[in-house]
Design a protein around this motif. Sequence first.
Motif, mmCIF file in Angstrom:
data_model
loop_
_atom_site.group_PDB
_atom_site.id
_atom_site.type_symbol
_atom_site.label_atom_id
_atom_site.label_comp_id
_atom_site.label_asym_id
_atom_site.label_seq_id
_atom_site.Cartn_x
_atom_site.Cartn_y
_atom_site.Cartn_z
ATOM 1 N N TRP A 134 -37.671 0.584 26.877
ATOM 2 C CA TRP A 134 -37.874 1.777 26.391
ATOM 3 C C TRP A 134 -37.794 1.946 24.877
ATOM 4 O O TRP A 134 -38.854 2.519 24.440
ATOM 5 C CB TRP A 134 -37.124 2.889 27.113
ATOM 6 C CG TRP A 134 -37.668 4.196 27.087
ATOM 7 C CD1 TRP A 134 -38.486 4.715 27.841
ATOM 8 C CD2 TRP A 134 -37.478 5.228 25.987
ATOM 9 N NE1 TRP A 134 -38.789 6.077 27.234
ATOM 10 C CE2 TRP A 134 -37.971 6.404 26.290
ATOM 11 C CE3 TRP A 134 -36.597 5.090 24.991
ATOM 12 C CZ2 TRP A 134 -38.053 7.489 25.392
ATOM 13 C CZ3 TRP A 134 -36.632 6.151 23.858
ATOM 14 C CH2 TRP A 134 -37.204 7.283 24.387
ATOM 15 N N LEU A 135 -36.802 1.396 24.456
ATOM 16 C CA LEU A 135 -36.561 1.596 22.873
ATOM 17 C C LEU A 135 -37.438 0.968 22.045
ATOM 18 O O LEU A 135 -38.077 1.466 21.173
ATOM 19 C CB LEU A 135 -35.093 1.082 22.647
ATOM 20 C CG LEU A 135 -33.877 2.078 22.407
ATOM 21 C CD1 LEU A 135 -32.531 1.109 22.221
ATOM 22 C CD2 LEU A 135 -34.039 3.205 21.365
ATOM 23 N N LEU A 136 -37.817 -0.442 22.462
ATOM 24 C CA LEU A 136 -38.838 -0.878 21.822
ATOM 25 C C LEU A 136 -40.245 -0.202 21.947
ATOM 26 O O LEU A 136 -40.786 -0.170 20.802
ATOM 27 C CB LEU A 136 -39.366 -2.302 22.674
ATOM 28 C CG LEU A 136 -38.120 -3.319 22.233
ATOM 29 C CD1 LEU A 136 -38.377 -4.462 22.982
ATOM 30 C CD2 LEU A 136 -38.030 -3.774 20.654
ATOM 31 N N GLY A 137 -40.478 0.365 22.888
ATOM 32 C CA GLY A 137 -41.694 1.089 23.310
ATOM 33 C C GLY A 137 -41.871 2.508 22.502
ATOM 34 O O GLY A 137 -42.823 2.896 21.729
ATOM 35 N N PHE A 138 -40.683 3.132 22.513
ATOM 36 C CA PHE A 138 -40.493 4.267 21.832
ATOM 37 C C PHE A 138 -40.609 3.918 20.191
ATOM 38 O O PHE A 138 -41.399 4.819 19.538
ATOM 39 C CB PHE A 138 -39.399 5.140 22.037
ATOM 40 C CG PHE A 138 -39.362 6.319 21.085
ATOM 41 C CD1 PHE A 138 -39.901 7.437 21.524
ATOM 42 C CD2 PHE A 138 -38.460 6.210 20.044
ATOM 43 C CE1 PHE A 138 -39.743 8.582 20.980
ATOM 44 C CE2 PHE A 138 -38.474 7.381 19.127
ATOM 45 C CZ PHE A 138 -38.870 8.708 19.696
ATOM 46 N N GLY A 139 -39.868 2.924 19.968
ATOM 47 C CA GLY A 139 -40.343 2.609 18.446
ATOM 48 C C GLY A 139 -41.524 2.420 17.958
ATOM 49 O O GLY A 139 -41.979 2.926 16.985
ATOM 50 N N HIS A 140 -42.340 1.420 18.756
ATOM 51 C CA HIS A 140 -43.722 1.243 18.463
ATOM 52 C C HIS A 140 -44.606 2.461 18.292
ATOM 53 O O HIS A 140 -45.378 2.851 17.648
ATOM 54 C CB HIS A 140 -44.112 0.344 19.152
ATOM 55 C CG HIS A 140 -43.788 -1.182 18.915
ATOM 56 N ND1 HIS A 140 -42.979 -1.954 19.573
ATOM 57 C CD2 HIS A 140 -44.047 -1.762 17.827
ATOM 58 C CE1 HIS A 140 -42.711 -3.083 18.820
ATOM 59 N NE2 HIS A 140 -43.486 -3.121 17.775
#
Lengths: 184, 184
Positions: A75-81
């Motif tokens: 989720w963190l990776l997705g939100f960051g992108h």
Amino acid sequence: MKLGQQEIVAAALQLVDEQGLDRLNMRALAARLGVQASALYWHVGDKAELTSLMAASFYARALAAAPVEAGWRAWLLGFGHAFRGALLAHRDSARLCAIAKPIGDAQGSAERLAAPLVRAGLSRHAALSALASVISLALGWAVYEQSNALHDHLAEMVGFDESFTAGLQAMVVGFPDPAPADRA
Amino acid sequence: MKLGQQEIVAAALQLVDEQGLDRLNMRALAARLGVQASALYWHVGDKAELTSLMAASFYARALAAAPVEAGWRAWLLGFGHAFRGALLAHRDSARLCAIAKPIGDAQGSAERLAAPLVRAGLSRHAALSALASVISLALGWAVYEQSNALHDHLAEMVGFDESFTAGLQAMVVGFPDPAPADRA
DNA sequence: ACCTGAACACCGTTCAAGT
DNA sequence: ACCTGAACACCGTTCAAGT
């Protein structure tokens, strides 16, 4: 078409996309909406509030584009992108976020942003902390990336997308797993 | 005392520290230096150049405060904290960096900043990439941290220092070791 | 070389007045 | 409720003129 905050913010974003942030002024914005500058103050109160609304739209779009359910790292990776994508979709967006004074209920918005992470097993503190780091990283990158003159030189030198991804990946991977006592 | 870029930049930083960035204007700055506003343009050319010089002073101070020789991870951590320290030493410094248009030889300054990392065994590309991520992270954090209204709410919620350190630590630890082919 | 004084264009914001 | 028109204060910048 009636005039409202929605249309004003949209027109402002459009104007910035075309002309750049330092060409954003109340008169030009009003002209684009076929109205007098003073009319804007009925809906917006302040230029500072206007920029805050513009900045808020980036966060909202990022949250909407983030993965629905996933492990906290994913989720963190997705939100960051997603946040990076929301920023890069508009000109001078990073400078805009940096200038924007926090609007309304910053507390509440932070909680709402962090909620998916808490649902995924992080403590409130760990969630807010990690999220702030990811947002900071994306915002910082966008600042340099959108710094027009810098863009030309550095684009080839570094490769913004890969380098940002590398930094984000490294950071998220480096975050420790929640301690057993830290679970919900 | 003669008037020069040095004194002007110093006075500007002082003024921002006391009054905040949006109270920085050429007339007030000139008055503080006991001179007419138009006199500044002999030394500075532009308000944009002035802010760029102010921003550059932060990078310079960070580089000076960074560890001299160390492994690349340790150097990155040290530089990250040094840059953060340089930012937090002045009010509105992050917004200032975000606004500042890159000055003079951005190319050269980037190389100079990355040099210690290259000496420590990273490729030029890996060094620039990692450095940009660290700088972005510190800048991004400072943006939110200095956002006055946000500061009060979030200070207790998160703990800026520990959370920044956690993010930086995670990121630097997460950066992969240089591939054998990538060595100098 | 370095500074003053006065001016110009521009911009955020206000407010009485209109509808 | 929503907008106009005119005004005010302020600010970046320029430039002829001084020394």
